[in-house]
Design an enzyme around this catalytic site. Structure first.
Site, PDB file in Angstrom:
ATOM      1  N   CYS A   1       1.231  -1.271   0.360  1.00 19.89           N
ATOM      2  CA  CYS A   1      -0.328  -0.100   0.215  1.00 19.89           C
ATOM      3  C   CYS A   1       0.869   1.183  -0.346  1.00 19.89           C
ATOM      4  CB  CYS A   1      -1.024  -0.209   1.623  1.00 19.89           C
ATOM      5  SG  CYS A   1      -0.838  -0.250   2.664  1.00 19.89           S
TER       6      CYS A   1
ATOM      7  N   HIS B   1      -1.946   1.138   7.081  1.00 20.14           N
ATOM      8  CA  HIS B   1      -2.500   1.235   5.863  1.00 20.14           C
ATOM      9  C   HIS B   1      -3.096   2.311   4.617  1.00 20.14           C
ATOM     10  CE1 HIS B   1      -4.059  -0.828   2.143  1.00 20.14           C
ATOM     11  NE2 HIS B   1      -5.448  -0.203   2.442  1.00 20.14           N
TER      12      HIS B   1
ATOM     13  N   HIS C   1      -5.795   2.169  -3.747  1.00 24.33           N
ATOM     14  CA  HIS C   1      -5.272   1.250  -2.486  1.00 24.33           C
ATOM     15  C   HIS C   1      -4.274   0.325  -2.787  1.00 24.33           C
ATOM     16  CE1 HIS C   1      -8.058  -0.798  -0.174  1.00 24.33           C
ATOM     17  NE2 HIS C   1      -8.440  -0.377  -1.142  1.00 24.33           N
TER      18      HIS C   1
END
Length: 237
Positions: free
Chosen positions: A137, A194, A206
């Site tokens: 990510c 994240h 993402h």
């Protein structure tokens, strides 16, 4: 050919079929079903609505190659004015992401951003990865910001979080980062694990552990619960 495509849409025809649908597309499909049950007209571009009733099952699925796979034959489409010309002039990238983001085609005007997303679309997640064989990510947001906005950020999601001005979800604009804690560990419950990039209309792009590079909504239950904060980097002040 483009006129033919949309005339088929107006008449409720069926295009293609049978391709597999990943988890994100299932989320989008379920969202459309819920809207259909509420008798809501779904607006994708200015002057073009797909109106359904409780007996309809409106389906609009886009695959990785930007092709429209199927539209249910219970869909009634309404065109106001000469909007076929606008549709014909839009690029396949604009149409694809207008559908996914539930926005007007004309609003998809950051071509560099959406071309970048399209190049990486469905690339699998790989922890520590940073290329087409797999990307995590924070590497994805790092590359996106460098290539699209010419801005450098730290490598990890935690470092990116610390380098940003924090913004609430209601204040997010395109180009802001969105941070989450997806860890199940109690010791890491308050940390950042994240990151994605906000696209507008509550959607963000993402690299997802389960889906690879994809787009999700902050309104989806999982991400709504895991959301920590938005972050604005210097170029976006």
């Amino acid at each position: 050919m483009k006129h033919l495509l949309f005339l088929v849409m107006v008449n409720g025809g069926i295009l293609g079929g049978g391709s597999s649908v990943n988890a994100q597309k299932k989320v989008n499909l379920e969202r459309n079903k819920q809207q259909a049950n509420q008798n809501i007209s779904i607006k994708f571009i200015d002057g073009f609505n797909q109106k359904t009733d409780s007996a309809s099952n409106t389906i609009a699925i886009l695959n990785k190659n930007n092709k429209l796979n199927s539209i249910s034959n219970n869909t009634t489409a309404f065109l106001k004015g000469n909007y076929l010309n606008n549709i014909e002039n839009c690029t396949s990238i604009q149409f694809k992401y207008a559908m996914i983001l539930n926005r007007e085609v004309e609003s998809i005007n950051n071509f560099e951003l959406f071309n970048f997303i399209n190049q990486w679309w469905s690339t699998r997640y790989r922890f520590g990865g940073s290329d087409e064989n797999g990307i995590d990510c924070s590497s994805f947001t790092e590359k996106l910001l460098a290539n699209v906005y010419g801005t450098s950020v730290p490598r990890t999601s935690k470092e990116q979080f610390l380098s940003c001005k924090k913004v609430a979800s209601k204040e997010l604009v395109e180009g802001d980062l969105v941070f989450f804690n997806t860890s199940s560990s109690r010791r890491r419950r308050k940390g950042i694990s994240h990151v994605g990039l906000y696209l507008g209309n509550n959607y963000f792009v993402h690299s997802s552990v389960s889906e690879g590079v994809t787009i999700n909504s902050l309104n989806d239950e999982y991400y709504r619960k895991k959301f920590i904060s938005g972050g604005r980097i210097p170029f976006n002040k």
